[in-house]
Design an enzyme around this catalytic site. Sequence first.
Site, mmCIF file in Angstrom:
data_model
loop_
_atom_site.group_PDB
_atom_site.id
_atom_site.type_symbol
_atom_site.label_atom_id
_atom_site.label_comp_id
_atom_site.label_asym_id
_atom_site.label_seq_id
_atom_site.Cartn_x
_atom_site.Cartn_y
_atom_site.Cartn_z
ATOM 1 N N GLU A 1 0.730 -13.288 12.306
ATOM 2 C CA GLU A 1 1.235 -12.072 12.957
ATOM 3 C C GLU A 1 1.129 -10.944 11.939
ATOM 4 O O GLU A 1 1.440 -11.146 10.759
ATOM 5 C CB GLU A 1 2.706 -12.253 13.365
ATOM 6 C CG GLU A 1 2.941 -13.328 14.393
ATOM 7 C CD GLU A 1 2.341 -12.975 15.758
ATOM 8 O OE1 GLU A 1 2.316 -11.779 16.105
ATOM 9 O OE2 GLU A 1 1.896 -13.911 16.450
ATOM 10 N N LEU B 1 10.548 -20.506 -4.478
ATOM 11 C CA LEU B 1 9.558 -19.595 -3.876
ATOM 12 C C LEU B 1 8.250 -19.722 -4.649
ATOM 13 O O LEU B 1 8.243 -19.661 -5.879
ATOM 14 C CB LEU B 1 10.046 -18.139 -3.960
ATOM 15 C CG LEU B 1 9.057 -17.080 -3.447
ATOM 16 C CD1 LEU B 1 9.061 -17.034 -1.922
ATOM 17 C CD2 LEU B 1 9.367 -15.701 -3.992
ATOM 18 N N ASP C 1 0.832 -1.212 0.000
ATOM 19 C CA ASP C 1 0.000 0.000 0.000
ATOM 20 C C ASP C 1 0.865 1.260 0.000
ATOM 21 O O ASP C 1 1.964 1.269 0.566
ATOM 22 C CB ASP C 1 -0.899 -0.040 1.249
ATOM 23 C CG ASP C 1 -2.104 0.872 1.101
ATOM 24 O OD1 ASP C 1 -2.290 1.469 0.025
ATOM 25 O OD2 ASP C 1 -2.859 0.986 2.084
ATOM 26 N N GLY C 2 0.330 2.315 -0.606
ATOM 27 C CA GLY C 2 0.969 3.630 -0.516
ATOM 28 C C GLY C 2 1.648 4.113 -1.790
ATOM 29 O O GLY C 2 2.344 5.133 -1.761
ATOM 30 N N ARG D 1 -12.018 2.042 -8.573
ATOM 31 C CA ARG D 1 -11.123 3.173 -8.854
ATOM 32 C C ARG D 1 -11.472 3.792 -10.207
ATOM 33 O O ARG D 1 -12.159 3.164 -11.020
ATOM 34 C CB ARG D 1 -9.664 2.709 -8.843
ATOM 35 C CG ARG D 1 -9.230 2.323 -7.450
ATOM 36 C CD ARG D 1 -7.752 2.141 -7.330
ATOM 37 N NE ARG D 1 -7.419 1.899 -5.932
ATOM 38 C CZ ARG D 1 -6.230 2.032 -5.406
ATOM 39 N NH1 ARG D 1 -5.216 2.401 -6.146
ATOM 40 N NH2 ARG D 1 -6.026 1.795 -4.133
ATOM 41 N N ARG E 1 -5.203 -2.103 8.931
ATOM 42 C CA ARG E 1 -6.382 -2.955 8.753
ATOM 43 C C ARG E 1 -6.054 -4.072 7.751
ATOM 44 O O ARG E 1 -5.053 -3.997 7.048
ATOM 45 C CB ARG E 1 -7.586 -2.134 8.298
ATOM 46 C CG ARG E 1 -7.341 -1.305 7.071
ATOM 47 C CD ARG E 1 -8.583 -0.516 6.642
ATOM 48 N NE ARG E 1 -8.213 0.366 5.564
ATOM 49 C CZ ARG E 1 -7.810 1.634 5.721
ATOM 50 N NH1 ARG E 1 -7.756 2.179 6.919
ATOM 51 N NH2 ARG E 1 -7.463 2.364 4.681
ATOM 52 N N HIS F 1 2.901 3.584 -8.999
ATOM 53 C CA HIS F 1 2.708 2.160 -9.310
ATOM 54 C C HIS F 1 3.934 1.585 -10.026
ATOM 55 O O HIS F 1 4.295 0.436 -9.830
ATOM 56 C CB HIS F 1 1.453 1.970 -10.158
ATOM 57 C CG HIS F 1 0.184 2.257 -9.406
ATOM 58 N ND1 HIS F 1 -0.055 1.777 -8.129
ATOM 59 C CD2 HIS F 1 -0.908 2.995 -9.723
ATOM 60 C CE1 HIS F 1 -1.237 2.183 -7.712
ATOM 61 N NE2 HIS F 1 -1.773 2.937 -8.651
ATOM 62 N N GLY G 1 0.238 5.496 -4.371
ATOM 63 C CA GLY G 1 -0.337 6.789 -4.744
ATOM 64 C C GLY G 1 0.211 7.916 -3.875
ATOM 65 O O GLY G 1 0.600 8.982 -4.374
ATOM 66 N N ARG G 2 0.265 7.676 -2.574
ATOM 67 C CA ARG G 2 0.774 8.722 -1.663
ATOM 68 C C ARG G 2 2.265 8.952 -1.862
ATOM 69 O O ARG G 2 2.751 10.066 -1.714
ATOM 70 C CB ARG G 2 0.464 8.341 -0.202
ATOM 71 C CG ARG G 2 -0.962 8.703 0.189
ATOM 72 C CD ARG G 2 -1.403 7.987 1.431
ATOM 73 N NE ARG G 2 -1.642 6.574 1.157
ATOM 74 C CZ ARG G 2 -1.723 5.631 2.073
ATOM 75 N NH1 ARG G 2 -1.541 5.946 3.340
ATOM 76 N NH2 ARG G 2 -1.968 4.390 1.747
ATOM 77 N N TRP G 3 2.987 7.891 -2.193
ATOM 78 C CA TRP G 3 4.422 8.046 -2.481
ATOM 79 C C TRP G 3 4.596 9.029 -3.644
ATOM 80 O O TRP G 3 5.416 9.938 -3.596
ATOM 81 C CB TRP G 3 5.007 6.679 -2.860
ATOM 82 C CG TRP G 3 6.481 6.693 -3.149
ATOM 83 C CD1 TRP G 3 7.499 6.426 -2.275
ATOM 84 C CD2 TRP G 3 7.102 6.979 -4.424
ATOM 85 N NE1 TRP G 3 8.700 6.527 -2.918
ATOM 86 C CE2 TRP G 3 8.494 6.870 -4.224
ATOM 87 C CE3 TRP G 3 6.619 7.305 -5.684
ATOM 88 C CZ2 TRP G 3 9.414 7.080 -5.259
ATOM 89 C CZ3 TRP G 3 7.521 7.528 -6.712
ATOM 90 C CH2 TRP G 3 8.917 7.419 -6.487
ATOM 91 N N GLU H 1 -12.277 -4.954 -4.812
ATOM 92 C CA GLU H 1 -12.763 -3.584 -4.573
ATOM 93 C C GLU H 1 -12.039 -2.558 -5.456
ATOM 94 O O GLU H 1 -12.521 -1.439 -5.632
ATOM 95 C CB GLU H 1 -12.556 -3.194 -3.094
ATOM 96 C CG GLU H 1 -13.479 -3.911 -2.108
ATOM 97 C CD GLU H 1 -13.164 -5.396 -1.938
ATOM 98 O OE1 GLU H 1 -11.960 -5.770 -1.912
ATOM 99 O OE2 GLU H 1 -14.121 -6.204 -1.876
HETATM 100 C C1 FPP Z 1 -1.553 0.323 -3.414
HETATM 101 O O1 FPP Z 1 -1.212 1.644 -3.658
HETATM 102 C C2 FPP Z 1 -1.181 -0.613 -4.458
HETATM 103 C C3 FPP Z 1 -2.045 -1.222 -5.350
HETATM 104 C C4 FPP Z 1 -3.464 -0.918 -5.494
HETATM 105 C C5 FPP Z 1 -1.572 -2.305 -6.194
HETATM 106 C C6 FPP Z 1 -0.450 -1.935 -7.091
HETATM 107 C C7 FPP Z 1 0.696 -2.841 -6.904
HETATM 108 C C8 FPP Z 1 1.800 -2.753 -7.617
HETATM 109 C C9 FPP Z 1 2.013 -1.690 -8.636
HETATM 110 C C10 FPP Z 1 2.868 -3.753 -7.466
HETATM 111 C C11 FPP Z 1 2.960 -4.746 -8.572
HETATM 112 C C12 FPP Z 1 1.699 -5.199 -9.153
HETATM 113 C C13 FPP Z 1 1.450 -6.362 -9.837
HETATM 114 C C14 FPP Z 1 0.166 -6.476 -10.591
HETATM 115 C C15 FPP Z 1 2.329 -7.526 -9.890
HETATM 116 P P1 FPP Z 1 -2.393 2.698 -3.641
HETATM 117 O O2 FPP Z 1 -2.683 3.096 -5.044
HETATM 118 O O3 FPP Z 1 -3.560 2.170 -2.873
HETATM 119 O O4 FPP Z 1 -1.717 3.879 -2.848
HETATM 120 P P2 FPP Z 1 -2.458 4.998 -1.984
HETATM 121 O O5 FPP Z 1 -3.247 4.292 -0.923
HETATM 122 O O6 FPP Z 1 -1.318 5.793 -1.445
HETATM 123 O O7 FPP Z 1 -3.329 5.766 -2.941
#
Ligand code: FPP
Length: 253
Positions: free
Chosen positions: A211, A139, A28-29, A79, A198, A45, A31-33, A75
């Site tokens: 954990e 893996l 997660d994060g 977007r 969460r 992304h 978008g904020r990054w 969900e």
């Molecule tokens: C959360 O960031 C990330 C996602 C919704 C998924 C994206 C994942 C990747 C790009 C990694 C590689 C993906 C694949 C398909 C192998 P967010 O957009 O929710 O960030 P924010 O909460 O800061 O807006």
Amino acid sequence: MIAVARNQEQTPSLLPERVPRHIGIIMDGNGRWAKARGLPRAEGHRQGTENLRRIIKACVEFGVEILTIYAFSTENWRRPPLEVRLLLNILETVIDRELQELHDNGVQIRHIGRTEKLAPALLRKIHDACEYTKDNRRLILNVAFNYGGRDEIIHAVREIVKAGVPADDITEDMLNQYMYTSGLPDPDLIIRTSGEIRASNFLIWQAAYAEYYFTPTYWPDFDREQLLEALWEYSRRTRRFGKTDEQVKPGEG
Ligand code: FPP
């Protein structure tokens, strides 16, 4: 006893003796990054995808057996359409660009989640990538894509009903067999980046005794050292599985 994790590019770092067999990550994060740097979300992304490569490598290096990543949730269709398209394209690009290297590193790719709503071309690509890597053993990489934990439980229950299983025969073991993760051990550790605390419908059945590790770091910045830190934190926790402290031997879990 402490093992040493070696990596060609970096200095050796200490690896705890007890490494989780199965790690789940809520990445997660992104978008904020990007927002924090005045960049478009797409760049977040892109960097998040680059980071995933690094973390997969680190998991192979650390001897993690299974890594489950939350790449696209049921969900996430809510977007904006442009971002949905971007996220769908990422998986296709990752497969095109990374499949051979993942294969060479002994990574077995699996898809967990619904196939409905995914384009036939993408489904074919996912299927081919899973087939190509199916004999790899270093893996297992479960890609949770079009995945939701409640949706998975409903899917399992429907399959059990369709199979005509009598109500009294339904057990935890049986439900496990009908989950997308059938045959795999439950996750030991679930990591979520970006400061959100969460579960967001990720592996909610399988993570009953996992954990959780939460970090404020945004996903693109969650590096090998921070993964090591999470592993150390995990190694210090005592997993009791409902027992008392006295019943559990030190280091067990
Ligand atoms: C959360 O960031 C990330 C996602 C919704 C998924 C994206 C994942 C990747 C790009 C990694 C590689 C993906 C694949 C398909 C192998 P967010 O957009 O929710 O960030 P924010 O909460 O800061 O807006």
